[in-house]
Write a protein that holds these residues in place. Sequence first.
Motif, PDB file in Angstrom:
ATOM      1  N   PRO A 198       0.810  -1.229   0.000  1.00 34.05           N
ATOM      2  CA  PRO A 198       0.000   0.000   0.000  1.00 34.05           C
ATOM      3  C   PRO A 198       0.843   1.278   0.000  1.00 34.05           C
ATOM      4  N   ARG A 200       0.180   5.636  -0.953  1.00 40.90           N
ATOM      5  CA  ARG A 200      -0.897   6.597  -1.184  1.00 40.90           C
ATOM      6  C   ARG A 200      -0.867   7.030  -2.647  1.00 40.90           C
ATOM      7  N   LEU A 208      -7.465   3.877   1.424  1.00 43.76           N
ATOM      8  CA  LEU A 208      -6.647   4.420   2.506  1.00 43.76           C
ATOM      9  C   LEU A 208      -7.372   5.508   3.282  1.00 43.76           C
ATOM     10  N   GLU A 212      -6.651   3.422   6.350  1.00 36.88           N
ATOM     11  CA  GLU A 212      -5.191   3.523   6.413  1.00 36.88           C
ATOM     12  C   GLU A 212      -4.624   3.026   7.735  1.00 36.88           C
ATOM     13  N   ILE A 215      -4.944  -0.819   7.981  1.00 33.92           N
ATOM     14  CA  ILE A 215      -4.004  -1.495   7.087  1.00 33.92           C
ATOM     15  C   ILE A 215      -2.579  -1.372   7.624  1.00 33.92           C
ATOM     16  N   ALA A 216      -2.211  -0.155   8.042  1.00 38.23           N
ATOM     17  CA  ALA A 216      -0.854   0.058   8.552  1.00 38.23           C
ATOM     18  C   ALA A 216      -0.569  -0.835   9.752  1.00 38.23           C
ATOM     19  N   ARG A 223       3.197   0.775   8.946  1.00 38.57           N
ATOM     20  CA  ARG A 223       2.957   1.991   8.173  1.00 38.57           C
ATOM     21  C   ARG A 223       2.758   1.627   6.721  1.00 38.57           C
ATOM     22  N   ILE A 224       2.195   2.549   5.955  1.00 38.20           N
ATOM     23  CA  ILE A 224       2.118   2.352   4.514  1.00 38.20           C
ATOM     24  C   ILE A 224       3.395   2.897   3.870  1.00 38.20           C
ATOM     25  N   ASP A 253       6.811  -3.815   0.187  1.00 42.30           N
ATOM     26  CA  ASP A 253       5.461  -3.939   0.731  1.00 42.30           C
ATOM     27  C   ASP A 253       5.346  -3.824   2.241  1.00 42.30           C
ATOM     28  N   THR A 256       3.720  -6.908   3.788  1.00 39.77           N
ATOM     29  CA  THR A 256       2.331  -7.283   3.499  1.00 39.77           C
ATOM     30  C   THR A 256       2.183  -8.781   3.269  1.00 39.77           C
ATOM     31  N   LEU A 264      -5.291  -5.966   1.426  1.00 36.14           N
ATOM     32  CA  LEU A 264      -5.687  -4.796   0.649  1.00 36.14           C
ATOM     33  C   LEU A 264      -6.974  -5.077  -0.076  1.00 36.14           C
TER      34      LEU A 264
END
Length: 264
Positions: A198, A200, A208, A212, A215-216, A223-224, A253, A256, A264
Amino acid sequence: MDAASLFSIKGKVALVTGGGRGVGEMIAAGFVANGAKVYISSRDAAACEATAKALSAQGPGICVAIPGDLSKYDDCIKLAKEIDAREGKLDILVNNSGATWGAALEEYPDSAWTKLLTLNVQRVFTLTQALLPALEKGAEASGSPSRVINIGSVNGIGVPPLPTFAYSASKAALHHLTRHLAGHVGKNITVNALALGPFRSKMMKATLDALEDTIAQSLPMKRIGKPEDVAAACIWLSGPGGEWVTGTIIPVDGGTLVFGEAKL
């Protein structure tokens, strides 16, 4: 062995598709900041021109906009001819233009497959094929292989929970195309892909904006992605230090894929 030499792209000529915003802009910014001449192309002419102007002002490299709809065969051929006319060679090609589409399985439209497979896979092949002579000339002029970097996704490796069927399939196809091309372009060109997590971008904005933090926190790195993360990977692959790397799919990633499923 010094870092300045291993990662130098000063004076290189690069083309970044989808460079007007998002991940493409991040990559272009990294190239310009390290002294490259960068052409960016995207369908949004206004965004493309504005980004080129802003990045050139920051320097020390320069950025030039050549707008075009890279889902169209003729626009890809036109872009390749324009690069050849202006430069006569190309050192770095970053195939970043892409699209996504999400819809429930029962409602997923046939048109989504046509759109995404065309832009995310077929036109990557079209543009790379059209630019082979310029990439060969770049290698001859520099004495170092020219580079092709395809921007893939972790969704092309792990299975995403979101119903983005054509997107994940297209990125898996792009990864395989990357390996296939690497075996056929010869010793003067390397071909690699980055499987991004991910970041931005316009493509991920809605996701996000809503998720966000969630996911982070699901990622090992918590973090992204930052612009420096993807720019640094591209700079490494484009400089002397990346000269012997080809046919690879490199996750960028934040971990991820560590848990076996892209969140995602």
